[in-house]
Scaffold this motif. Structure first.
Motif, PDB file in Angstrom:
ATOM      1  N   LYS A 349       0.842  -1.206   0.000  1.00 58.03           N
ATOM      2  CA  LYS A 349       0.000   0.000   0.000  1.00 58.03           C
ATOM      3  C   LYS A 349       0.874   1.252   0.000  1.00 58.03           C
ATOM      4  O   LYS A 349       0.589   2.235  -0.680  1.00 58.03           O
ATOM      5  N   LEU A 350       1.947   1.210   0.785  1.00 53.45           N
ATOM      6  CA  LEU A 350       2.854   2.352   0.879  1.00 53.45           C
ATOM      7  C   LEU A 350       3.490   2.646  -0.481  1.00 53.45           C
ATOM      8  O   LEU A 350       3.559   3.797  -0.919  1.00 53.45           O
ATOM      9  N   THR A 351       3.930   1.581  -1.152  1.00 48.60           N
ATOM     10  CA  THR A 351       4.581   1.755  -2.445  1.00 48.60           C
ATOM     11  C   THR A 351       3.600   2.243  -3.496  1.00 48.60           C
ATOM     12  O   THR A 351       3.928   3.074  -4.341  1.00 48.60           O
ATOM     13  N   GLU A 352       2.363   1.736  -3.414  1.00 47.08           N
ATOM     14  CA  GLU A 352       1.375   2.166  -4.383  1.00 47.08           C
ATOM     15  C   GLU A 352       1.112   3.665  -4.248  1.00 47.08           C
ATOM     16  O   GLU A 352       0.989   4.376  -5.234  1.00 47.08           O
ATOM     17  N   ALA A 353       1.079   4.140  -2.997  1.00 45.48           N
ATOM     18  CA  ALA A 353       0.785   5.560  -2.776  1.00 45.48           C
ATOM     19  C   ALA A 353       2.007   6.441  -3.017  1.00 45.48           C
ATOM     20  O   ALA A 353       1.876   7.585  -3.441  1.00 45.48           O
ATOM     21  N   SER A 354       3.201   5.955  -2.722  1.00 46.54           N
ATOM     22  CA  SER A 354       4.393   6.811  -2.824  1.00 46.54           C
ATOM     23  C   SER A 354       5.091   6.687  -4.172  1.00 46.54           C
ATOM     24  O   SER A 354       5.802   7.596  -4.586  1.00 46.54           O
ATOM     25  N   ARG A 355       4.914   5.543  -4.831  1.00 48.30           N
ATOM     26  CA  ARG A 355       5.650   5.234  -6.067  1.00 48.30           C
ATOM     27  C   ARG A 355       7.159   5.244  -5.821  1.00 48.30           C
ATOM     28  O   ARG A 355       7.945   5.561  -6.701  1.00 48.30           O
ATOM     29  N   LEU A 356       7.563   4.996  -4.584  1.00 46.59           N
ATOM     30  CA  LEU A 356       8.990   4.973  -4.241  1.00 46.59           C
ATOM     31  C   LEU A 356       9.320   3.635  -3.572  1.00 46.59           C
ATOM     32  O   LEU A 356       9.481   3.561  -2.357  1.00 46.59           O
ATOM     33  N   PRO A 386      -0.428   3.776   5.789  1.00 46.43           N
ATOM     34  CA  PRO A 386       0.464   3.762   4.631  1.00 46.43           C
ATOM     35  C   PRO A 386       0.323   5.040   3.792  1.00 46.43           C
ATOM     36  O   PRO A 386       1.323   5.552   3.283  1.00 46.43           O
ATOM     37  N   SER A 387      -0.901   5.579   3.690  1.00 44.29           N
ATOM     38  CA  SER A 387      -1.056   6.758   2.831  1.00 44.29           C
ATOM     39  C   SER A 387      -0.408   7.995   3.449  1.00 44.29           C
ATOM     40  O   SER A 387       0.178   8.816   2.740  1.00 44.29           O
ATOM     41  N   LEU A 388      -0.468   8.118   4.774  1.00 43.61           N
ATOM     42  CA  LEU A 388       0.181   9.266   5.421  1.00 43.61           C
ATOM     43  C   LEU A 388       1.704   9.135   5.345  1.00 43.61           C
ATOM     44  O   LEU A 388       2.421  10.096   5.028  1.00 43.61           O
ATOM     45  N   LEU A 389       2.204   7.921   5.614  1.00 45.29           N
ATOM     46  CA  LEU A 389       3.653   7.715   5.537  1.00 45.29           C
ATOM     47  C   LEU A 389       4.154   7.976   4.116  1.00 45.29           C
ATOM     48  O   LEU A 389       5.225   8.558   3.915  1.00 45.29           O
ATOM     49  N   ALA A 390       3.340   7.600   3.128  1.00 50.94           N
ATOM     50  CA  ALA A 390       3.728   7.832   1.730  1.00 50.94           C
ATOM     51  C   ALA A 390       3.982   9.317   1.490  1.00 50.94           C
ATOM     52  O   ALA A 390       4.952   9.689   0.822  1.00 50.94           O
TER      53      ALA A 390
END
Ligand code: ADP
Ligand code: MG
Length: 498
Positions: A349-356, A386-390
């Motif tokens: 989820k984190l990667t999907e939101a951050s693209r990093l 995950p979205s906030l951390l992104a």
């Protein structure tokens, strides 16, 4: 007088050991995480006061009839699908007869000739890091027995029947394992997988997973199997490895001294660091297995099996491969991220939101892991979403904040989460916005250089080591808001001028 072995004796001992090969098969018992027992409605929760979680079925009272728990069946099938095993549409419950005080009925309900799960396999990594396939012979459903407690009442044995009727999946491997280390690795794989697919809580200390190790040795190059012993009830990865190591050594010693291995059940004693004989091995005939007349054959339709298969999550080894090929992560990071289902889901989820992906992997494996570890929380209980951390990672990546400030912001958000629309205000409130060259950073650097003439002189002398110190001073002065890369550049430019 102490007797020392001559070098020759030692060397010939080594050569003899090399001539032997160990053969190991494991039987792993997995307690299924159902809310009630396998054949009764009594609670299956661990830790209740003695004998609280029992009913007439668990106690084996006359006339009480078992009723099969659908959830236990579903979990067994789920495991079978996860190891690509054959699932048998018809399986049979048998009575395994033996007497023991913690088995009130005088028999254990198990599956003998017709188990629910047939042949499958598990892939492990051997000592050299190469993939190795361990065959699974079968996995069958059975009920657990109660517990005899020997140290509660003096001169008496107490009985706690809470565990009676706990659903177990017994997973039997082929004798494909060749070393103690491989056995421990295999046990770990089953542990990870069972937790991942949600069929077991994996709590080894509470006995949620235990294994019996069957061990034999044979001359290298020999194709038939040697006589084996079985070490019962091992409940840790370390103990499996040690118990098998000791047993291999012992068997080689016996055979080299011209002795014979006796088929027996042994016990591992971690305190004495030895295995010792418990009883001679009973053969299956001794148990008088026969189909339990109280239970109908278990019949599954292809549709039911396929439904369970289709609901399986993407499995650890598939995720591991995906992280390497799709995100370019190292094999170490990929493995770290895919063992725990919640961790892996968080990372995705984190990667999907951050693209990093790389930065996300680093953060999940380090900062987030240690924070959750300190708080004793799982990845499904993370105080930061995950979205906030992104959003934090995106701002580190684009230079809005330094990575030091990123950690400060992360800790703050773990205490008091922020709305995504308010993140930038929070960054300003906390004074975390990164200072760049145009924002007076150069003045601060010059000031630091002035305050540390000795270090500056050393740097001019070519001692690059003090550079880190000077950058550190600037970071300190700016409360971590300076961009260290820019600070570095400014200092380098200044010394070129001198
Ligand atoms: P049992 O009925 O005694 O439990 P099984 O035939 O079901 O015996 O085998 C139990 C386990 O022992 C399996 O994991 C199998 O791979 C392993 N095994 C069988 N023979 C040997 C052997 N000679 N050496 C090591 N392991 C063995
Ligand atoms: Mg056995």
């Amino acid at each position: 007088m102490a007797s020392y072995k001559t070098e020759l004796e030692l060397r010939s001992g080594e050569i003899l050991k090399m001539a032997w090969e160990a053969v190991i098969g494991l039987e792993v018992h997995v307690q299924l995480a159902t809310s009630s027992k396998i054949f009764s409605g009594a609670s299956n929760e661990y830790g209740a006061p003695p004998n609280e979680n029992t009913c007439e079925i668990d106690l084996g009272l006359p006339g009480a009839l078992p009723v099969l728990n659908e959830k236990a069946v579903e979990m067994a099938v789920r495991f079978g699908c996860a190891i690509s095993a054959e699932i048998n549409e018809i399986s049979i419950f048998d009575r395994k007869n033996y007497f023991y005080p913690d088995l009130p009925k005088g028999y254990q309900i198990s599956q003998f000739e017709n188990p629910i799960v047939g042949k499958g396999s598990i892939t492990i990594e051997d000592e050299a890091g190469a993939k190795k396939i361990i065959g699974i012979t079968r996995a069958h459903l059975e009920e657990d027995a109660g517990k005899s407690v020997h140290d509660l009442v003096e001169d008496r044995t107490a009985l706690d029947l809470n565990r009676t009727g706990t659903p177990l999946l017994e997973i039997v491997s082929e004798p494909d394992i060749r070393s103690a280390q491989e056995a421990s690795e295999y046990f770990k794989q089953i542990h990870n997988l069972a937790k991942f697919i949600g069929i077991c809580d994996g709590n080894l200390a509470e006995g949620s997973m235990r294994c019996d190790a069957n061990v034999s040795v044979r001359q290298r190059g020999e194709s038939s199997l040697g006589e084996r012993t079985e070490i019962k009830n091992i409940n840790s990865f370390k103990f499996v490895e040690r118990a098998i190591e000791l047993e291999i050594e012992r068997q080689i010693d016996v055979l080299e001294d011209g002795g014979e291995i006796i088929r027996e059940t042994r016990l591992f004693d971690p305190d004495k660091d030895e295995t010792r004989s418990m009883r001679s091995k009973e053969l299956s005939d001794d148990y008088r297995y026969f189909p339990d007349p109280d239970l109908l054959p278990l019949v599954l339709s292809q549709a039911e099996i396929e439904k369970i298969r289709s609901e399986l999550p993407e499995l650890p080894q598939q995720r591991e491969r995906k992280y390497q090929t799709k995100f370019g992560l190292s094999s170490y990071d990929s493995k770290q991220l895919s063992v725990d289902r919640n961790k892996s889901d968080f990372f995705e989820k984190l990667t999907e939101a951050s693209r990093l992906p790389k930065l996300s992997a680093n953060w999940v494996n380090s900062n987030l892991s240690s924070l959750l570890n300190d708080k004793g929380l799982g990845f499904d209980q993370s105080p930061i979403s995950p979205s906030l951390l992104a959003e934090v990672l995106i701002r580190i990546d684009n230079g809005t904040i330094s990575s030091t400030s990123g950690k400060t912001l992360f800790r703050a958000f773990c205490e008091t989460p922020s709305e995504i629309s308010e993140i930038d205000d929070r960054i300003d409130e906390m004074g975390l916005r990164q200072i760049g060259g145009t924002d007076g950073l150069k003045d601060i650097v010059l000031e630091i250089l002035k305050e540390h003439p000795n270090q500056l002189a050393e740097l001019l002398d070519g001692k690059q080591k003090v550079l880190g110190f000077l950058v550190g001073q600037v970071m300190k002065k700016t409360n971590g808001t300076a961009n260290p890369k820019e600070v570095n550049e400014i200092i380098q430019n200044e010394i070129k001028k001198e």
